[in-house]
Scaffold this active site. Structure first.
Site, mmCIF file in Angstrom:
data_model
loop_
_atom_site.group_PDB
_atom_site.id
_atom_site.type_symbol
_atom_site.label_atom_id
_atom_site.label_comp_id
_atom_site.label_asym_id
_atom_site.label_seq_id
_atom_site.Cartn_x
_atom_site.Cartn_y
_atom_site.Cartn_z
ATOM 1 N N HIS A 1 50.874 54.540 -12.363
ATOM 2 C CA HIS A 1 51.346 55.315 -11.217
ATOM 3 C C HIS A 1 50.295 56.276 -10.662
ATOM 4 C CE1 HIS A 1 55.180 53.633 -12.185
ATOM 5 N NE2 HIS A 1 55.813 54.322 -11.255
ATOM 6 N N GLU B 1 59.992 66.317 -18.223
ATOM 7 C CA GLU B 1 58.597 65.901 -18.117
ATOM 8 C C GLU B 1 57.628 67.032 -18.430
ATOM 9 O OE1 GLU B 1 57.779 63.184 -14.954
ATOM 10 O OE2 GLU B 1 55.618 63.472 -15.177
ATOM 11 N N ASN C 1 54.420 57.118 -16.256
ATOM 12 C CA ASN C 1 53.496 57.061 -15.121
ATOM 13 C C ASN C 1 52.385 56.042 -15.313
ATOM 14 O OD1 ASN C 1 54.536 58.862 -13.220
ATOM 15 N ND2 ASN C 1 53.993 60.537 -14.580
ATOM 16 N N HIS D 1 56.478 50.846 -3.234
ATOM 17 C CA HIS D 1 56.062 51.593 -4.427
ATOM 18 C C HIS D 1 55.703 50.648 -5.583
ATOM 19 C CE1 HIS D 1 56.012 54.563 -7.584
ATOM 20 N NE2 HIS D 1 56.956 53.897 -8.217
ATOM 21 N N LYS E 1 63.965 53.776 -20.799
ATOM 22 C CA LYS E 1 63.952 54.974 -19.947
ATOM 23 C C LYS E 1 64.828 56.067 -20.573
ATOM 24 C CE LYS E 1 63.601 57.306 -15.844
ATOM 25 N NZ LYS E 1 63.421 57.265 -14.416
ATOM 26 N N HIS F 1 50.247 55.847 -6.954
ATOM 27 C CA HIS F 1 50.603 56.909 -6.003
ATOM 28 C C HIS F 1 49.458 57.185 -5.037
ATOM 29 C CE1 HIS F 1 53.816 58.711 -8.910
ATOM 30 N NE2 HIS F 1 54.381 57.915 -8.018
ATOM 31 N N ARG G 1 76.412 74.839 -6.020
ATOM 32 C CA ARG G 1 75.585 74.986 -7.232
ATOM 33 C C ARG G 1 75.806 73.868 -8.244
ATOM 34 N NH1 ARG G 1 77.135 80.323 -6.351
ATOM 35 N NH2 ARG G 1 75.467 81.455 -5.315
ATOM 36 N N LYS H 1 66.122 62.725 -12.138
ATOM 37 C CA LYS H 1 65.193 63.287 -11.145
ATOM 38 C C LYS H 1 65.799 63.060 -9.775
ATOM 39 C CE LYS H 1 60.558 62.957 -13.085
ATOM 40 N NZ LYS H 1 59.203 62.414 -12.854
ATOM 41 N N GLU I 1 58.268 47.687 -12.309
ATOM 42 C CA GLU I 1 58.646 48.754 -13.247
ATOM 43 C C GLU I 1 59.109 48.150 -14.585
ATOM 44 O OE1 GLU I 1 58.074 51.879 -12.557
ATOM 45 O OE2 GLU I 1 58.086 52.031 -10.371
ATOM 46 N N ARG J 1 57.383 62.380 -21.159
ATOM 47 C CA ARG J 1 57.966 61.562 -20.078
ATOM 48 C C ARG J 1 56.881 61.004 -19.149
ATOM 49 N NH1 ARG J 1 63.514 62.870 -16.589
ATOM 50 N NH2 ARG J 1 63.274 61.167 -15.098
HETATM 51 N N1 LIG Z 1 64.480 59.582 -9.282
HETATM 52 C C1 LIG Z 1 63.590 58.849 -9.901
HETATM 53 O O1 LIG Z 1 63.397 58.946 -11.109
HETATM 54 C C2 LIG Z 1 62.827 57.831 -9.111
HETATM 55 C C3 LIG Z 1 62.074 56.849 -9.774
HETATM 56 C C4 LIG Z 1 61.435 55.891 -9.010
HETATM 57 C C5 LIG Z 1 61.553 55.906 -7.628
HETATM 58 N N2 LIG Z 1 62.286 56.879 -7.016
HETATM 59 C C6 LIG Z 1 62.442 56.911 -5.563
HETATM 60 O O2 LIG Z 1 63.128 55.739 -5.182
HETATM 61 C C7 LIG Z 1 62.799 55.412 -3.831
HETATM 62 C C8 LIG Z 1 62.567 53.932 -3.722
HETATM 63 O O3 LIG Z 1 63.733 53.265 -4.086
HETATM 64 P P1 LIG Z 1 63.971 51.720 -3.767
HETATM 65 O O4 LIG Z 1 62.777 50.956 -4.146
HETATM 66 O O5 LIG Z 1 65.259 51.365 -4.368
HETATM 67 O O6 LIG Z 1 63.979 51.676 -2.187
HETATM 68 P P2 LIG Z 1 65.134 51.954 -1.092
HETATM 69 O O7 LIG Z 1 66.142 52.870 -1.605
HETATM 70 O O8 LIG Z 1 64.414 52.339 0.158
HETATM 71 O O9 LIG Z 1 65.766 50.515 -0.894
HETATM 72 C C9 LIG Z 1 64.959 49.467 -0.412
HETATM 73 C C10 LIG Z 1 65.655 48.659 0.678
HETATM 74 O O10 LIG Z 1 66.578 47.777 0.099
HETATM 75 C C11 LIG Z 1 67.827 47.832 0.798
HETATM 76 N N3 LIG Z 1 68.848 47.483 -0.193
HETATM 77 C C12 LIG Z 1 69.273 48.217 -1.219
HETATM 78 N N4 LIG Z 1 70.109 47.521 -1.990
HETATM 79 C C13 LIG Z 1 70.255 46.314 -1.429
HETATM 80 C C14 LIG Z 1 70.983 45.144 -1.763
HETATM 81 N N5 LIG Z 1 71.698 45.069 -2.892
HETATM 82 N N6 LIG Z 1 70.905 44.084 -0.939
HETATM 83 C C15 LIG Z 1 70.130 44.138 0.174
HETATM 84 N N7 LIG Z 1 69.392 45.193 0.551
HETATM 85 C C16 LIG Z 1 69.451 46.279 -0.266
HETATM 86 C C17 LIG Z 1 67.874 49.232 1.323
HETATM 87 O O11 LIG Z 1 68.729 49.326 2.410
HETATM 88 C C18 LIG Z 1 66.419 49.493 1.682
HETATM 89 O O12 LIG Z 1 66.128 49.009 2.959
HETATM 90 C C19 LIG Z 1 61.615 56.284 -3.464
HETATM 91 O O13 LIG Z 1 62.040 57.318 -2.632
HETATM 92 C C20 LIG Z 1 61.153 56.862 -4.797
HETATM 93 O O14 LIG Z 1 60.574 58.138 -4.680
HETATM 94 C C21 LIG Z 1 62.931 57.828 -7.738
HETATM 95 ZN ZN LIG Z 2 57.608 53.942 -10.213
#
Ligand SMILES: NC(=O)c1ccc[n+]([C@@H]2O[C@H](COP(=O)([O-])OP(=O)(O)OC[C@H]3O[C@@H](n4cnc5c(N)ncnc54)[C@H](O)[C@@H]3O)[C@@H](O)[C@H]2O)c1
Ligand SMILES: [Zn+2]
Length: 362
Positions: free
Chosen positions: A252, A241, A249, A269, A231, A256, A125, A147, A189, A245
């Site tokens: 987005h 949100e 978007n 993304h 942020k 999306h 939990r 999130k 972003e 918040r």
């Molecule tokens: N929680 C939130 O508020 C929030 C906000 C935006 C996006 N997200 C989520 O984030 C995800 C996307 O995240 P992302 O864009 O970081 O993609 P990701 O986590 O898939 O990373 C992208 C790629 O980069 C590689 N990588 C990471 N760090 C590295 C480094 N320092 N050197 C070399 N390679 C590296 C990873 O192995 C991966 O292949 C999605 O699932 C999205 O839904 C969440």
């Molecule tokens: Zn985004």
């Protein structure tokens, strides 16, 4: 080791936490985690690529500070942000007899951060977790705000929880190994933060885009700091949100929909968001909210980065808006659209899908 470190706080009463930013922070992680009040057992959740590049200094630092570390490796990629990966984490926590004060450390991009965060929110939990984001997107966006979640085969991020980390550790050095395409996706972003809140950040990006893309560390720290502070302020105002918040978007709603229509395979993304921001700005101008000069500046900056700006010709506006209606941000047949009112200012406006379709330039 660099001593330079800057700390921002996300102020959420008892759930407040620091965002530490600097160079070489992986090497200081043990000391910084001690301050976050975690027990001695730590599980580092990461992926093979990130582990190969960045795990050693982090692990060494934890051990030097007396923590006992377990490594949980998850497969790479968005398609693994699912129940199976979550189960892998739970299995390891159970077999390692993790307790209420044991800590998860997410070392990776948004995929790892969202997964580890959700595991932390739900195991016993709720146990503490710390974000150590390694992509620009994760450093400026997903690691801050709490999130967490996973995807369902019917849709992205359908299962999740709001659960704040105990700390965020941002080491700009890790960006040196990030593929350029991922860097640009994160930059989208950052541009968004400039458009929605901070004309100075937008102007800085216009002026210093080239050294930034050459990974000048001072500049990276400056834009990451500005982004995180925006942020953090948005999250402080509206953690779950309920309303405000949703300003995050901007770009987005269309982004999306575009990701979904292209099966999450064509665009990262941030790339879809870049196209979404150009379209949202055009819609804002056609709607009479945004002046032509701001609209042109936004388009020019995004184009200069090398991010995509145009909707693919295969995308039909009516299909795009149909996809938007299934988005979490639609209600009563209308879509809560973030309009831009010049650089640094936005407002919400409920638009009917057909109004959006009519304003989308294809
Ligand atoms: N929680 C939130 O508020 C929030 C906000 C935006 C996006 N997200 C989520 O984030 C995800 C996307 O995240 P992302 O864009 O970081 O993609 P990701 O986590 O898939 O990373 C992208 C790629 O980069 C590689 N990588 C990471 N760090 C590295 C480094 N320092 N050197 C070399 N390679 C590296 C990873 O192995 C991966 O292949 C999605 O699932 C999205 O839904 C969440
Ligand atoms: Zn985004």
């Amino acid at each position: 080791m660099s001593e330079r470190m800057r700390t921002l706080t996300v102020k959420l009463d008892q759930r407040s936490y620091p965002i530490h930013m600097g160079e070489g922070l992986l090497l200081r992680a043990g000391e910084l985690l001690g301050e976050a009040g975690c027990g001695e057992k730590i599980a580092i959740v990461t992926s093979p690529t990130v582990a190969r590049l960045h795990l050693t200094p982090l692990e060494d630092s934890f051990r030097r500070s007396g923590f006992k570390t377990t490594l949980i490796l998850l497969p790479e990629g968005e398609e693994h942000k699912n129940l199976a990966s979550l189960e892998t984490i739970y299995d390891r926590l159970v077999s390692g007899r993790f307790e209420r004060n044991s800590c998860l450390v997410a070392l990776g991009g948004g995929v790892i951060g969202d997964l580890a965060g959700f595991a932390a929110a739900t195991f016993l939990r709720g146990i503490p977790y710390v974000q150590v984001p390694t992509t620009l997107l994760a450093q400026v966006d997903s690691s801050v705000g709490g999130k967490t979640g996973i995807n369902h085969r019917e849709g992205k991020n359908l299962i999740g929880a709001f659960y704040q980390p105990r700390a965020v550790l941002i080491d700009v050095n890790v960006l040196q190994t990030l593929p350029r395409r991922e860097l640009l996706a994160g930059l989208a972003e950052v541009i968004k933060y400039g458009i929605i809140e901070q004309p100075e950040l937008f102007a800085l990006l216009e002026e210093k885009l080239d050294p930034l893309l050459s990974l000048n560390k001072d500049l990276l720290l400056e834009v990451i700091g500005a982004s995180c502070s925006i942020k953090a302020r948005v999250v402080e105002k509206d953690e779950r949100e309920d309303d405000y918040r949703a300003v995050l978007n901007f770009g987005h709603t269309i982004g999306h929909a575009l990701e979904s229509l292209t099966g999450y395979e064509t665009f990262l993304h941030g790339e879809a968001v870049a196209i979404g921001m150009v379209q949202a700005t055009l819609i804002s101008m056609r709607h009479g909210s945004c002046d032509k000069e701001s609209c042109e500046r936004i388009y020019r900056l995004i184009r200069r980065t090398g991010l995509p700006t145009e909707l693919p010709s295969s995308i039909i506006p009516h299909e795009l808006v149909k996809s938007m209606e299934t988005d979490k941000k639609s209600a009563r047949g209308k879509i809560k659209f973030v309009l831009c009112e010049g650089i640094g200012k936005t407002r919400f406006h409920w638009l009917a899908p057909e109004e959006i379709a009519a304003m989308i330039a294809n």
